[in-house]
Design a protein around this motif. Structure first.
Motif, PDB file in Angstrom:
ATOM      1  N   GLU A 188     -18.670  45.550  37.538  1.00  0.00           N
ATOM      2  CA  GLU A 188     -18.914  45.345  38.879  1.00  0.00           C
ATOM      3  C   GLU A 188     -19.591  44.039  39.550  1.00  0.00           C
ATOM      4  OE1 GLU A 188     -21.791  48.727  39.552  1.00  0.00           O
ATOM      5  OE2 GLU A 188     -21.482  48.280  41.769  1.00  0.00           O
ATOM      6  N   TYR A 189     -19.150  43.600  40.592  1.00  0.00           N
ATOM      7  CA  TYR A 189     -19.823  42.234  41.008  1.00  0.00           C
ATOM      8  C   TYR A 189     -20.307  42.396  42.140  1.00  0.00           C
ATOM      9  CZ  TYR A 189     -18.051  39.874  36.710  1.00  0.00           C
ATOM     10  OH  TYR A 189     -17.898  39.625  35.311  1.00  0.00           O
ATOM     11  N   THR A 190     -21.269  41.553  42.685  1.00  0.00           N
ATOM     12  CA  THR A 190     -21.684  41.611  44.007  1.00  0.00           C
ATOM     13  C   THR A 190     -20.697  40.588  44.931  1.00  0.00           C
ATOM     14  OG1 THR A 190     -23.238  39.753  43.789  1.00  0.00           O
ATOM     15  CG2 THR A 190     -24.124  41.896  43.584  1.00  0.00           C
ATOM     16  N   THR A 191     -19.925  39.649  44.267  1.00  0.00           N
ATOM     17  CA  THR A 191     -19.087  39.065  45.046  1.00  0.00           C
ATOM     18  C   THR A 191     -17.782  38.786  44.249  1.00  0.00           C
ATOM     19  OG1 THR A 191     -19.824  36.981  43.780  1.00  0.00           O
ATOM     20  CG2 THR A 191     -20.887  37.397  46.254  1.00  0.00           C
ATOM     21  N   PRO A 192     -16.881  38.600  44.892  1.00  0.00           N
ATOM     22  CA  PRO A 192     -15.287  38.391  44.416  1.00  0.00           C
ATOM     23  C   PRO A 192     -15.235  36.906  43.922  1.00  0.00           C
ATOM     24  CG  PRO A 192     -15.052  38.653  46.543  1.00  0.00           C
ATOM     25  CD  PRO A 192     -16.539  38.374  46.491  1.00  0.00           C
ATOM     26  N   PHE A 193     -16.081  36.358  43.037  1.00  0.00           N
ATOM     27  CA  PHE A 193     -16.307  34.930  42.627  1.00  0.00           C
ATOM     28  C   PHE A 193     -14.828  34.460  42.361  1.00  0.00           C
ATOM     29  CE2 PHE A 193     -17.267  37.175  38.879  1.00  0.00           C
ATOM     30  CZ  PHE A 193     -16.615  36.471  37.799  1.00  0.00           C
ATOM     31  N   TRP A 194     -13.981  35.041  41.401  1.00  0.00           N
ATOM     32  CA  TRP A 194     -12.898  34.679  41.053  1.00  0.00           C
ATOM     33  C   TRP A 194     -11.913  34.438  42.274  1.00  0.00           C
ATOM     34  CZ3 TRP A 194     -15.012  39.414  40.925  1.00  0.00           C
ATOM     35  CH2 TRP A 194     -14.467  40.587  41.499  1.00  0.00           C
ATOM     36  N   ARG A 195     -11.890  35.188  43.531  1.00  0.00           N
ATOM     37  CA  ARG A 195     -11.031  34.852  44.613  1.00  0.00           C
ATOM     38  C   ARG A 195     -11.368  33.587  45.204  1.00  0.00           C
ATOM     39  NH1 ARG A 195     -10.230  40.426  48.304  1.00  0.00           N
ATOM     40  NH2 ARG A 195      -9.548  41.641  46.959  1.00  0.00           N
ATOM     41  N   GLN A 196     -12.858  33.550  45.135  1.00  0.00           N
ATOM     42  CA  GLN A 196     -13.299  32.164  45.971  1.00  0.00           C
ATOM     43  C   GLN A 196     -13.076  30.937  45.058  1.00  0.00           C
ATOM     44  OE1 GLN A 196     -17.460  33.766  45.941  1.00  0.00           O
ATOM     45  NE2 GLN A 196     -16.903  34.993  47.554  1.00  0.00           N
ATOM     46  N   ASN A 197     -12.602  31.247  43.610  1.00  0.00           N
ATOM     47  CA  ASN A 197     -12.197  29.974  42.753  1.00  0.00           C
ATOM     48  C   ASN A 197     -10.738  30.111  42.766  1.00  0.00           C
ATOM     49  OD1 ASN A 197     -15.002  29.311  42.525  1.00  0.00           O
ATOM     50  ND2 ASN A 197     -14.994  30.297  40.396  1.00  0.00           N
ATOM     51  N   HIS A 198      -9.913  30.887  43.482  1.00  0.00           N
ATOM     52  CA  HIS A 198      -8.503  30.637  43.759  1.00  0.00           C
ATOM     53  C   HIS A 198      -7.886  31.638  42.687  1.00  0.00           C
ATOM     54  CE1 HIS A 198      -9.312  27.893  46.644  1.00  0.00           C
ATOM     55  NE2 HIS A 198      -9.871  27.167  45.989  1.00  0.00           N
ATOM     56  N   TYR A 199      -8.359  32.445  41.914  1.00  0.00           N
ATOM     57  CA  TYR A 199      -8.042  33.390  40.876  1.00  0.00           C
ATOM     58  C   TYR A 199      -7.581  34.700  41.484  1.00  0.00           C
ATOM     59  CZ  TYR A 199      -9.204  30.256  37.129  1.00  0.00           C
ATOM     60  OH  TYR A 199      -9.202  28.965  36.465  1.00  0.00           O
ATOM     61  N   SER A 200      -6.535  35.235  41.346  1.00  0.00           N
ATOM     62  CA  SER A 200      -6.138  36.507  41.479  1.00  0.00           C
ATOM     63  C   SER A 200      -7.006  37.945  40.829  1.00  0.00           C
ATOM     64  CB  SER A 200      -4.687  36.881  41.397  1.00  0.00           C
ATOM     65  OG  SER A 200      -4.504  37.148  39.992  1.00  0.00           O
ATOM     66  N   GLY A 201      -7.621  37.406  39.806  1.00  0.00           N
ATOM     67  CA  GLY A 201      -8.316  38.545  38.835  1.00  0.00           C
ATOM     68  C   GLY A 201      -7.210  39.024  37.905  1.00  0.00           C
ATOM     69  N   THR A 202      -6.082  38.707  38.086  1.00  0.00           N
ATOM     70  CA  THR A 202      -4.945  39.365  37.209  1.00  0.00           C
ATOM     71  C   THR A 202      -4.861  38.641  35.922  1.00  0.00           C
ATOM     72  OG1 THR A 202      -3.544  39.940  39.044  1.00  0.00           O
ATOM     73  CG2 THR A 202      -2.503  40.110  36.819  1.00  0.00           C
ATOM     74  N   LEU A 203      -5.028  39.441  34.862  1.00  0.00           N
ATOM     75  CA  LEU A 203      -4.983  38.713  33.600  1.00  0.00           C
ATOM     76  C   LEU A 203      -4.054  39.524  32.389  1.00  0.00           C
ATOM     77  CD1 LEU A 203      -6.260  36.912  31.164  1.00  0.00           C
ATOM     78  CD2 LEU A 203      -8.353  38.518  31.275  1.00  0.00           C
ATOM     79  N   PHE A 204      -3.298  38.839  31.570  1.00  0.00           N
ATOM     80  CA  PHE A 204      -2.650  39.442  30.716  1.00  0.00           C
ATOM     81  C   PHE A 204      -3.086  38.760  29.255  1.00  0.00           C
ATOM     82  CE2 PHE A 204       0.006  39.990  34.254  1.00  0.00           C
ATOM     83  CZ  PHE A 204       0.297  41.538  34.262  1.00  0.00           C
ATOM     84  N   SER A 205      -3.251  39.520  28.362  1.00  0.00           N
ATOM     85  CA  SER A 205      -3.581  38.582  27.061  1.00  0.00           C
ATOM     86  C   SER A 205      -3.199  39.382  25.701  1.00  0.00           C
ATOM     87  CB  SER A 205      -4.973  38.488  26.912  1.00  0.00           C
ATOM     88  OG  SER A 205      -5.452  37.937  25.623  1.00  0.00           O
ATOM     89  N   GLN A 206      -2.514  38.461  25.004  1.00  0.00           N
ATOM     90  CA  GLN A 206      -2.199  38.845  23.612  1.00  0.00           C
ATOM     91  C   GLN A 206      -3.061  38.600  22.448  1.00  0.00           C
ATOM     92  OE1 GLN A 206       1.634  37.025  23.355  1.00  0.00           O
ATOM     93  NE2 GLN A 206       2.698  38.995  24.708  1.00  0.00           N
ATOM     94  N   ALA A 207      -4.138  38.069  22.938  1.00  0.00           N
ATOM     95  CA  ALA A 207      -5.116  37.537  21.783  1.00  0.00           C
ATOM     96  C   ALA A 207      -6.653  38.059  22.155  1.00  0.00           C
ATOM     97  CB  ALA A 207      -4.960  35.845  22.172  1.00  0.00           C
ATOM     98  N   SER A 208      -7.021  38.532  23.217  1.00  0.00           N
ATOM     99  CA  SER A 208      -8.576  38.655  23.735  1.00  0.00           C
ATOM    100  C   SER A 208      -8.666  40.249  23.603  1.00  0.00           C
ATOM    101  CB  SER A 208      -8.826  37.974  24.474  1.00  0.00           C
ATOM    102  OG  SER A 208      -8.641  36.451  24.243  1.00  0.00           O
ATOM    103  N   ILE A 209      -9.929  40.691  23.831  1.00  0.00           N
ATOM    104  CA  ILE A 209     -10.204  42.080  23.972  1.00  0.00           C
ATOM    105  C   ILE A 209      -9.529  42.671  25.298  1.00  0.00           C
ATOM    106  CG2 ILE A 209     -12.622  41.769  24.784  1.00  0.00           C
ATOM    107  CD1 ILE A 209     -13.095  44.283  23.547  1.00  0.00           C
ATOM    108  N   ILE A 210      -9.660  41.980  26.476  1.00  0.00           N
ATOM    109  CA  ILE A 210      -8.871  42.380  27.599  1.00  0.00           C
ATOM    110  C   ILE A 210      -7.398  42.171  27.172  1.00  0.00           C
ATOM    111  CG2 ILE A 210      -8.842  42.322  30.071  1.00  0.00           C
ATOM    112  CD1 ILE A 210     -11.728  40.918  30.315  1.00  0.00           C
ATOM    113  N   GLN A 211      -6.638  43.220  27.638  1.00  0.00           N
ATOM    114  CA  GLN A 211      -5.346  43.112  27.380  1.00  0.00           C
ATOM    115  C   GLN A 211      -4.661  42.867  28.680  1.00  0.00           C
ATOM    116  OE1 GLN A 211      -3.911  46.571  24.911  1.00  0.00           O
ATOM    117  NE2 GLN A 211      -3.628  45.126  23.322  1.00  0.00           N
ATOM    118  N   GLU A 212      -5.150  43.624  29.721  1.00  0.00           N
ATOM    119  CA  GLU A 212      -4.474  43.503  31.001  1.00  0.00           C
ATOM    120  C   GLU A 212      -5.661  43.750  32.086  1.00  0.00           C
ATOM    121  OE1 GLU A 212      -1.502  46.294  31.156  1.00  0.00           O
ATOM    122  OE2 GLU A 212      -1.206  46.332  33.171  1.00  0.00           O
TER     123      GLU A 212
END
Ligand SMILES: Cc1cc2nc3c(=O)[nH]c(=O)nc-3n(C[C@H](O)[C@H](O)[C@H](O)COP(=O)(O)OP(=O)(O)OC[C@H]3O[C@@H](n4cnc5c(N)ncnc54)[C@H](O)[C@@H]3O)c2cc1C
Length: 350
Positions: A206-230
């Protein structure tokens, strides 16, 4: 004429929607739920900032027409998943993630406004809480002439003309004793029927701001290498609450919550910068540790294995016991749409 009495076991989406449909037909129902919480694999939590976060079922698409129909009937609005901006795909830990953009022309996925729990809350209000009994874990079902006797963990018994179980099949045959025993072919099938998402670990930050959006990221992430997979942006429909939410690598179930949290925040910081450290709270749900959903399999069972199998169509115990739930549906089994379809299939037989 004596009215038929029907007992439903499990107050997840399938049990609730079946109860709703049967009541519309004038049939008396009693819903017995083991948990203190109603909703089963639908579990929406609310953070301190007011953001609602899905620890269970979240998305659906235009192909989920049974669910869409119910949302329209119940007048529950839904909205499109946010995907605009740069998305990330990490293939190896030592190579920077690939960047890509999801086109607006792609088939959209939707979320229910205010959280998936709105669907559960609406069904509860339609059915009436007086027909739902929580903290009632069923441990045995016995045939007694033309009745079924349902027994709970406290030793209380309830008799019914018909019983509809919505407990996931593998859990059902491993946690409820039947007298007479269920047919062996059915037991073997149920033990090899996958419970959708039963092994998953859901997390939300949980965050107070959508800082990723402000930095032009969608927030969507797929990873085969780290703890967060999707992972996806999990902000509310009206953009009043903000979170990132997704699935962790199932192998990390052996770690502690603190260890997983540390790795998640470290991954988010690497990808989205130091602002990721300024989170309000970290939440997670390890579904394989939920005994009212997951039961380890006796042998390897693949995702969706035996979901919608034809053996689930036939009632058992001389036509008095129906085995239902999302995993028994012949359309979109395992999903919310499957839970609705299974409910419609059974209710049509009454
Ligand atoms: C992490 C996760 C993510 C998901 N994401 C999606 C998604 O994005 N989209 C989608 O369409 N679907 C998704 N799903 C699947 C979706 O949640 C299910 O399809 C749906 O909720 C199943 O409903 P159900 O009523 O069939 O089963 P359940 O929700 O499992 O309900 C069964 C009920 O039976 C109760 N019960 C168990 N044992 C007993 C007992 N002995 N006595 C009495 N009660 C008992 C349980 O407590 C539970 O309430 C997800 C599931 C999970 C876990």
């Amino acid at each position: 004429m004596k009215k038929e009495k029907v007992i439903l076991i499990g107050a997840g989406l399938c049990g609730l929607y079946t109860a709703y449909l049967l009541q519309k037909k004038g049939i008396e129902v009693l819903l017995l739920e083991a948990n203190t919480r109603i909703g089963g694999r639908i579990k929406t939590i609310t953070g301190t900032t007011g953001v609602t976060m899905e620890m269970g079922a979240t998305w659906f698409g235009n192909q989920h027409r049974h669910l869409l129909e119910v949302l329209n009937i119940l007048e529950l609005p839904y909205f499109r998943q946010h995907t605009q901006g740069i998305s990330l795909f990490e293939t190896m830990s030592f190579v920077p993630p690939q960047k890509f953009e999801i086109s607006d022309s792609e088939e959209p996925s939707f979320r229910i406004k205010g959280g998936t729990a709105k669907l559960i809350e609406k069904l509860i209000s339609e059915i009436g809480m007086q027909h739902i009994k929580t903290q009632t874990k069923i441990t045995a079902i016995k045939e007694d002439n033309n009745q079924l006797i349902v027994i709970d963990a406290a030793g209380n018994s309830y008799s019914a003309d018909k019983v509809i179980s919505t407990i996931p099949p593998n859990l059902l045959v491993n946690s409820v004793v039947f007298e007479p025993n269920l047919p062996d072919a059915f037991i073997q099938l149920a033990k090899k029927t996958h419970t959708w998402m039963g092994e998953s670990i859901k997390f939300s930050v949980e965050y107070t701001t959508p800082f990723w959006r402000q930095n032009h990221y969608s927030g969507t992430l797929f990873s085969q290498a780290s703890i967060i997979q999707e992972m996806y942006d999990h902000s509310t429909a009206d953009n009043s609450g903000f979170a990132l939410k997704g699935f962790l690598n199932g192998g990390t179930a052996v770690l502690s919550l603190e260890e997983r949290k540390e790795k998640v925040i470290a991954q988010l910081t690497t990808f989205f910068g130091l602002e990721a450290n300024d989170y309000v709270a970290y939440y997670e749900n390890v579904w394989r540790e939920e005994p009212l959903t997951f039961q380890p399999y006796e042998q390897l069972v693949l995702a969706h294995q035996n979901n919608g199998h034809s053996l689930f169509k036939n009632p058992l115990q001389n036509g008095k016991l129906y085995v239902s739930g999302a995993e028994t549906a012949t359309q979109n089994p395992g999903y919310m749409d499957g839970a609705i379809f299974a409910a419609k299939t059974i209710a049509a037989q009454f």
